[in-house]
Motif scaffolding. Structure first.
Motif, PDB file in Angstrom:
ATOM      1  N   ARG A 101       3.684   2.948 -45.746  1.00  0.00           N
ATOM      2  CA  ARG A 101       4.898   2.464 -46.408  1.00  0.00           C
ATOM      3  C   ARG A 101       5.310   1.089 -45.884  1.00  0.00           C
ATOM      4  O   ARG A 101       5.708   0.206 -46.644  1.00  0.00           O
ATOM      5  N   LEU A 102       5.190   0.912 -44.577  1.00  0.00           N
ATOM      6  CA  LEU A 102       5.618  -0.335 -43.949  1.00  0.00           C
ATOM      7  C   LEU A 102       4.628  -1.478 -44.146  1.00  0.00           C
ATOM      8  O   LEU A 102       5.035  -2.646 -44.264  1.00  0.00           O
ATOM      9  N   SER A 135       8.409  -6.118 -35.979  1.00  0.00           N
ATOM     10  CA  SER A 135       7.172  -5.665 -35.354  1.00  0.00           C
ATOM     11  C   SER A 135       6.813  -4.270 -35.869  1.00  0.00           C
ATOM     12  O   SER A 135       7.626  -3.332 -35.768  1.00  0.00           O
ATOM     13  N   LEU A 136       5.605  -4.114 -36.415  1.00  0.00           N
ATOM     14  CA  LEU A 136       5.166  -2.792 -36.865  1.00  0.00           C
ATOM     15  C   LEU A 136       5.091  -1.819 -35.693  1.00  0.00           C
ATOM     16  O   LEU A 136       5.428  -0.632 -35.832  1.00  0.00           O
ATOM     17  N   ASN A 137       4.648  -2.307 -34.542  1.00  0.00           N
ATOM     18  CA  ASN A 137       4.552  -1.458 -33.356  1.00  0.00           C
ATOM     19  C   ASN A 137       5.928  -0.882 -33.021  1.00  0.00           C
ATOM     20  O   ASN A 137       6.075   0.318 -32.757  1.00  0.00           O
ATOM     21  N   GLU A 138       6.936  -1.742 -33.025  1.00  0.00           N
ATOM     22  CA  GLU A 138       8.283  -1.309 -32.695  1.00  0.00           C
ATOM     23  C   GLU A 138       8.857  -0.388 -33.762  1.00  0.00           C
ATOM     24  O   GLU A 138       9.524   0.615 -33.449  1.00  0.00           O
ATOM     25  N   LEU A 139       8.603  -0.701 -35.021  1.00  0.00           N
ATOM     26  CA  LEU A 139       9.137   0.118 -36.111  1.00  0.00           C
ATOM     27  C   LEU A 139       8.592   1.537 -36.058  1.00  0.00           C
ATOM     28  O   LEU A 139       9.330   2.508 -36.312  1.00  0.00           O
ATOM     29  N   MET A 140       7.307   1.679 -35.737  1.00  0.00           N
ATOM     30  CA  MET A 140       6.717   3.012 -35.686  1.00  0.00           C
ATOM     31  C   MET A 140       7.312   3.848 -34.564  1.00  0.00           C
ATOM     32  O   MET A 140       7.563   5.047 -34.721  1.00  0.00           O
ATOM     33  N   ASP A 164      12.153   1.423 -24.480  1.00  0.00           N
ATOM     34  CA  ASP A 164      13.572   1.540 -24.826  1.00  0.00           C
ATOM     35  C   ASP A 164      13.756   2.101 -26.233  1.00  0.00           C
ATOM     36  O   ASP A 164      14.635   2.938 -26.477  1.00  0.00           O
ATOM     37  N   LEU A 165      12.918   1.644 -27.161  1.00  0.00           N
ATOM     38  CA  LEU A 165      13.012   2.152 -28.529  1.00  0.00           C
ATOM     39  C   LEU A 165      12.653   3.631 -28.591  1.00  0.00           C
ATOM     40  O   LEU A 165      13.253   4.398 -29.349  1.00  0.00           O
ATOM     41  N   GLN A 166      11.676   4.045 -27.793  1.00  0.00           N
ATOM     42  CA  GLN A 166      11.321   5.466 -27.746  1.00  0.00           C
ATOM     43  C   GLN A 166      12.467   6.302 -27.200  1.00  0.00           C
ATOM     44  O   GLN A 166      12.762   7.381 -27.720  1.00  0.00           O
ATOM     45  N   ALA A 167      13.122   5.823 -26.173  1.00  0.00           N
ATOM     46  CA  ALA A 167      14.255   6.562 -25.598  1.00  0.00           C
ATOM     47  C   ALA A 167      15.355   6.769 -26.649  1.00  0.00           C
ATOM     48  O   ALA A 167      15.943   7.851 -26.746  1.00  0.00           O
ATOM     49  N   GLN A 168      15.623   5.741 -27.453  1.00  0.00           N
ATOM     50  CA  GLN A 168      16.626   5.878 -28.507  1.00  0.00           C
ATOM     51  C   GLN A 168      16.192   6.908 -29.543  1.00  0.00           C
ATOM     52  O   GLN A 168      16.997   7.738 -29.992  1.00  0.00           O
ATOM     53  N   ALA A 169      14.911   6.843 -29.926  1.00  0.00           N
ATOM     54  CA  ALA A 169      14.411   7.789 -30.921  1.00  0.00           C
ATOM     55  C   ALA A 169      14.479   9.227 -30.400  1.00  0.00           C
ATOM     56  O   ALA A 169      14.802  10.157 -31.149  1.00  0.00           O
TER      57      ALA A 169
END
Length: 242
Positions: A101-102, A135-140, A164-169
Motif C-alpha cells: 500500500r505504501l 521513511s518506509l522503514n519508519e512507517l512500517m 522510539d517508534l516501536q515503543a510508541q507502537a
C-alpha cells in the motif's frame, strides 16, 4: 635615514615578518596529513544508490525495484510468509499488504543506513524514502507492521528513531502488537544476548551458549522488545497466521 619618519622602518619590518610567518604556516598545513577524526563516518555518506521505482513487495521488509534491484529495508524485520509446508507467521500477510500500500509504484530514494550497503544474500540494504520525505522503514515500524531489527553496522541515530517508534507502537498496541502481546507467550520469560542484540525463549537450547557476561533476562516479551532486542531466528516462538 634622511626623509624617513621615525618608526616607519620598524613597522614595515614587522609587517613583512608577519606576512612571512603566515605564508610558512599555510604551507605547513597544506602538507600536513588529514586527521582521521575529521573524516566523515561511512554511515553519514548519504545516498550510495540511484533512486528507483518499487515494482513488487516480497513481504513486509523486502521489495524489488523496476530495474530489478532487490532491497531489504534496513533496521526492520517483518513476520515470515512461509515457504512450502511452512505456515505463514502471524501478521505476515498484513505486513506485506501494508508495504504494498505504501510503496508499490512509488519512486523511492535509497539512503545509506550504515556501513554495509549489501547483506550476505546480495540484497541492497537501505533506508527508503518516499517523494514526500517519509521513511518506509519508519512507517512500517510506526504502524506495527514490522519490528525494530538492530544491527551493529547501522547508524546509531537511525536505530534510535526506529526503537522510539516501536515503543510508541507497542504502548498504543498498533498492528501486530495488539494480538501478540495478549497471548500467553507474551508473559513468558526470555533471555537476550548483548553481543548480538537477539533474544530467545528461556528454554531454547541456543540460549545456553550465551556467555554469562552477555546474558540478560527479560521478564516478559514486551520487555525484550522495549529494550531494543529482536527475536533470534532459532527457537522461533512467533504464532502462526490466524
Amino acid at each position: 635615514m634622511p626623509g624617513t619618519r621615525s618608526g616607519a622602518l620598524p613597522r614595515a619590518l614587522r609587517r613583512a615578518g608577519l606576512a612571512l610567518l603566515l605564508l610558512v604556516t599555510a604551507l605547513s598545513l597544506a602538507r600536513a596529513p588529514v586527521s582521521r577524526a575529521a573524516e566523515p563516518n561511512a554511515a553519514d555518506q548519504g545516498p550510495g544508490q540511484p533512486d528507483g521505482t518499487v515494482a513488487h513487495c516480497f513481504d513486509g521488509d523486502t521489495l524489488k525495484l523496476r530495474d530489478r534491484r532487490v532491497v531489504r529495508l534496513a533496521g526492520i524485520d517483518a513476520p515470515e510468509l512461509g515457504r512450502g509446508q511452512t505456515q505463514p507467521q502471524y501478521y505476515a500477510r498484513e505486513a506485506k499488504a501494508e508495504l504494498e500500500r505504501l510503496a508499490t509504484g512509488r519512486q523511492v530514494a535509497l539512503l545509506a543506513a550504515g556501513v554495509n550497503d549489501h547483506d550476505r544474500h546480495g540484497r541492497l540494504v537501505a533506508e527508503l524514502r518516499l517523494a514526500d520525505g517519509r521513511s518506509l522503514n519508519e512507517l512500517m515500524v510506526a504502524s506495527g507492521a514490522a519490528f525494530f531489527y538492530p544491527h551493529r553496522d547501522l547508524g546509531p541515530e537511525f536505530q534510535e528513531r526506529l526503537r522510539d517508534l516501536q515503543a510508541q507502537a507497542i504502548h498504543e498496541r498498533r498492528g501486530l502488537w495488539a494480538h501478540l502481546l495478549s497471548l500467553p507467550l507474551a508473559r513468558e520469560t526470555y533471555v537476550g544476548n548483548r553481543a548480538s542484540l537477539r533474544f530467545f525463549p528461556v528454554n531454547c537450547p541456543e540460549a545456553r551458549h550465551i556467555k554469562p557476561r552477555n546474558r540478560i533476562h527479560f521478564g516478559t516479551l514486551m520487555d525484550a522488545f522495549l529494550a531494543g532486542y529482536a527475536p533470534a531466528r532459532i527457537c522461533v516462538f512467533w504464532p502462526e497466521a490466524r
